[in-house]
Design an enzyme around this catalytic site. Structure first.
Site, PDB file in Angstrom:
ATOM      1  NE  ARG A 293      -3.434  -0.107   2.780  1.00 48.70           N
ATOM      2  CZ  ARG A 293      -3.938   0.302   4.106  1.00 48.70           C
ATOM      3  NH1 ARG A 293      -4.093  -0.776   5.062  1.00 48.70           N
ATOM      4  NH2 ARG A 293      -4.878   1.185   4.181  1.00 48.70           N
ATOM      5  CG  HIS A 336      -7.195  -3.616  10.939  1.00 49.41           C
ATOM      6  ND1 HIS A 336      -6.297  -3.117  10.078  1.00 49.41           N
ATOM      7  CD2 HIS A 336      -8.333  -2.993  10.265  1.00 49.41           C
ATOM      8  CE1 HIS A 336      -6.492  -2.298   9.211  1.00 49.41           C
ATOM      9  NE2 HIS A 336      -7.842  -2.065   9.369  1.00 49.41           N
ATOM     10  CG  ASP A 420      -7.452   3.880  10.523  1.00 50.36           C
ATOM     11  OD1 ASP A 420      -8.409   3.384   9.756  1.00 50.36           O
ATOM     12  OD2 ASP A 420      -6.313   3.086  10.064  1.00 50.36           O
TER      13      ASP A 420
END
Length: 671
Positions: A293, A336, A420
């Site tokens: 990414r 996450h 986020d």
């Protein structure tokens, strides 16, 4: 190169130019009929609004201002004109076109009752030499007047951006009445879409349109993570290679085209905010969440390509968002799932992690997304984890020292700060949804992304403001930035909507167009990287030669097989994710060449115990056949099987990338 225009009042005064109140001009053809309308202004006269000149054009919007402070895109009986068409003309949609002749003109707009104007002066021979002189006065304080008339609930609502991926276990591909009511009840300022929501071009356009119809007085920020590459949400249109693929091209021009193409497709669908590009410097090959990414491991390259992507995206009219501040590139934990730490001091961070963000801020990026990562050398504050009662460091998303002290005050960022996702375990496990939202807002976040429980989070924010735990001016500062972003990107509810049929027709024309597909193909072709070649490539196969393509179809190797078949007839596919059986080994030993595909995204995926890596090393040790390995996603796979004859990496699993890889293997690579 275009520039962002800023209010030039001081320069104009120094030049002896004066700003005058605009008289009503012309004979009224028709009066504005909308009840409550009290003024008509050109959006670029609003002090906070900036606009770019692109290809000698600039677009202006006429806004009707209402008695209660809200504003809408004016559309009834609107007439534009230029006082000097030798300098610039204007069409009835407010698009101004410079002729290239030196001089000054006033661009004016009227609805027959109210009017406004802005001056434009061209001096020189480049579009950068355009001076825009804004009008002044309280009538242009649109954002201040709007905030004065907004309720606390409306102000807080602007700061909330939930997701509605599913509802009662079903993917949300059309708006549900319950969701529509939540948008209205909580005065939401935005919604984020995911792959579950965006299936076809027509369906996506209708879904976005339905959200905007449900919105309060101000349009919704409709956001999505359309980075390109492995983070691609749209299921229709182009499938652009991701950042590391673009990093491999080293091309700012191509990266700008990719950003612009992505932006044009999103805008056609009604999606006005892209949570991209990723500006992390990926210097840790074990990074489990950033990897491909990122544009790469060189801060300068990340900065250059990041700015090019931002320029292309924002010139399309779509808001750009750099992420993940202050930098997620040198981590080995996925936020996450846990709470990563970056241990470096500010001097190192400014040279590496912060450098691309500073460059993007200086270039005028619309928004920056925070990271759920601790930076103890910037903020060593502690909190007690709600998960296990241990003492933990405060992550950047919840840190006043990071968001306000570092980003706002030290680095001078003037745009929108968005968190986020607040449902990520780095936040939800340790802080809980309510405490996390309050901490984020007090730290300086303007948009709370994906709060866990709209009702609970919204009510907690109302209560925090009423009790003084969050100062009301903290909320209003965020609202000013959000409304500024909406004005800058034309995210304004129109008085008269285009028909949904017209919107769908335009989207079908733009999304996945032939021109866009060519850019996708070009980016894929130029991104393929040949890391190793022991004189085996390009393949020069005879008619009877046999090629074995080996790898797991669940990891997209069947796509590689399909592209290899386009170049040679005698190709066999062996579908495997672990060492081959004796029978399969016999098949590959009979081949003249083996093309191996591997796909990993984590360090465990390329560990010696991984089935794919055992397969790769089995092929090199138990056959005498030349092996051409293709790293489908992670360029670091070669670390696990260095003894292959040739090694290519393509950074993603889009069909265009497989086509480009096969072309490279057979020496058909486009220049």
């Amino acid at each position: 190169m275009s520039k962002f225009f800023k209010t030039l009042t001081v320069s104009f005064l120094a030049a002896g130019l004066t700003v005058t109140q605009i008289p009503v001009f012309g004979t009224a053809k028709a009066k504005a009929e909308s009840p409550g309308v009290k003024d008509l202004v050109i959006d670029l006269n609003v002090p906070q609004v900036t606009r770019e000149v692109k290809d000698y054009k600039i677009v202006l919007h006429a806004l009707h201002v209402y008695d209660d402070g809200h504003f809408m895109l004016a559309s009834e009986n609107i007439a534009w004109k230029s006082s000097n068409k030798n300098v610039a003309s204007v069409d009835q949609d407010g698009e101004v076109t410079l002729t290239g002749h030196n001089g000054k003109t006033f661009i004016s707009v009227t609805d027959g009752r109210y009017s406004d104007r802005i001056s434009l002066q061209y001096k020189g021979n480049q579009e950068d030499n355009v001076l825009l002189q804004k009008e002044e006065g309280d009538r242009y304080n649109l954002i201040g007047h709007a905030l004065k008339n907004m309720s606390l609930e409306e102000k807080v609502g602007q700061m909330l951006m939930p997701d509605f991926r599913t509802w009662n276990g079903q993917n949300v591909t059309e708006i549900k009445p319950e969701i529509e009511q939540l948008v209205k009840d909580y005065h939401l300022g935005g919604v984020i879409l995911f792959r579950e929501n965006v299936v076809t071009t027509e369906q996506t356009t209708k879904l976005v349109n339905s959200y905007q119809q449900a919105a309060d007085q101000y349009g919704l920020l409709m956001a999505i993570d359309q980075e390109g590459g492995v983070i691609t949400r749209l299921q229709s249109g182009t499938d652009m290679p991701g950042n590391m693929a673009l990093g491999a091209t080293r091309s700012e021009a191509l990266t700008e085209k990719v950003g612009n193409t992505i932006g044009e497709e999103l805008k056609a669908l009604g999606i006005n905010m892209n949570l991209a590009p990723d500006l992390d410097v990926n210097i840790n090959p074990d990074n489990p969440v950033i990897g491909v990414r990122s544009f790469g491991g060189d801060p300068e390259l990340v900065s250059k390509l990041g700015k090019a992507y931002i320029k292309g995206l924002q010139e399309s009219g779509t808001a750009a968002t750099g992420k993940h501040f202050p930098g997620h590139g040198d981590t080995a934990v996925d936020s996450h799932l846990g709470l990563p730490e970056v241990p470096y001091d500010l001097d190192r961070l400014k040279k590496v992690e912060l450098y691309p963000f500073q460059q993007a801020m200086d270039a005028g990026i619309d928004a920056i997304m925070t990271a759920h990562i601790t930076f103890p050398k910037i903020d060593d504050s502690k909190a007690i984890s709600k998960k296990d009662g241990t003492e933990i460091s405060i992550p950047a998303t919840l840190s006043y020292k990071v968001l306000t002290g570092l980003m706002r005050e030290d680095m001078g960022f003037k745009g929108v700060i968005i968190t986020d996702a607040m449902n990520m375990q780095a936040i939800s496990d340790h802080f809980g949804p309510v405490d996390a939202a309050i901490r984020a807002v007090n730290a300086g976040a303007d948009i709370v992304l994906m709060p866990v429980g709209i009702k609970e989070v919204a009510n907690s924010l109302y209560d925090a403001v009423k009790s003084g735990a969050i100062p009301v001016d903290r909320i209003e500062k965020s609202d000013e930035l959000i409304l500024t972003l909406k004005l800058n990107r034309g995210i304004i509810k129109p008085e008269t909507e285009k028909s949904i049929d017209d919107k769908v027709a335009n989207a079908l024309k733009v999304v996945g167009s032939a021109d866009h597909k060519e850019i996708e193909k070009e980016a894929a072709a130029k991104s393929i990287t040949l890391v190793k070649n022991n004189a085996v490539l390009p393949l020069n196969v005879a008619e009877g030669d046999k090629i074995a393509v080996v790898g797991y179809s669940g990891y997209y190797v069947d796509r590689l097989f399909a592209q290899v078949q386009k170049h040679h007839d005698n190709v066999t596919f062996i579908d495997a994710s672990k060492p081959l059986s004796a029978q399969q080994l016999t098949q590959v030993r009979d081949a003249n060449y083996i093309i191996l595909g591997t796909y990993t995204s984590t360090v465990s995926g390329r560990s010696p115990s991984s089935g794919q890596m055992q397969l790769a090393n089995q092929l090199t040790s138990q056959t005498n056949v030349p092996i051409i390995a293709v790293a489908i996603r992670n360029p670091y796979d070669i670390m696990a099987y260095p003894n292959v004859a040739a090694y290519l990496t393509q950074y993603g699993f889009a069909n265009a990338s497989f086509e480009a890889t096969a072309n490279t293997i057979f020496g058909k690579r486009e220049k």
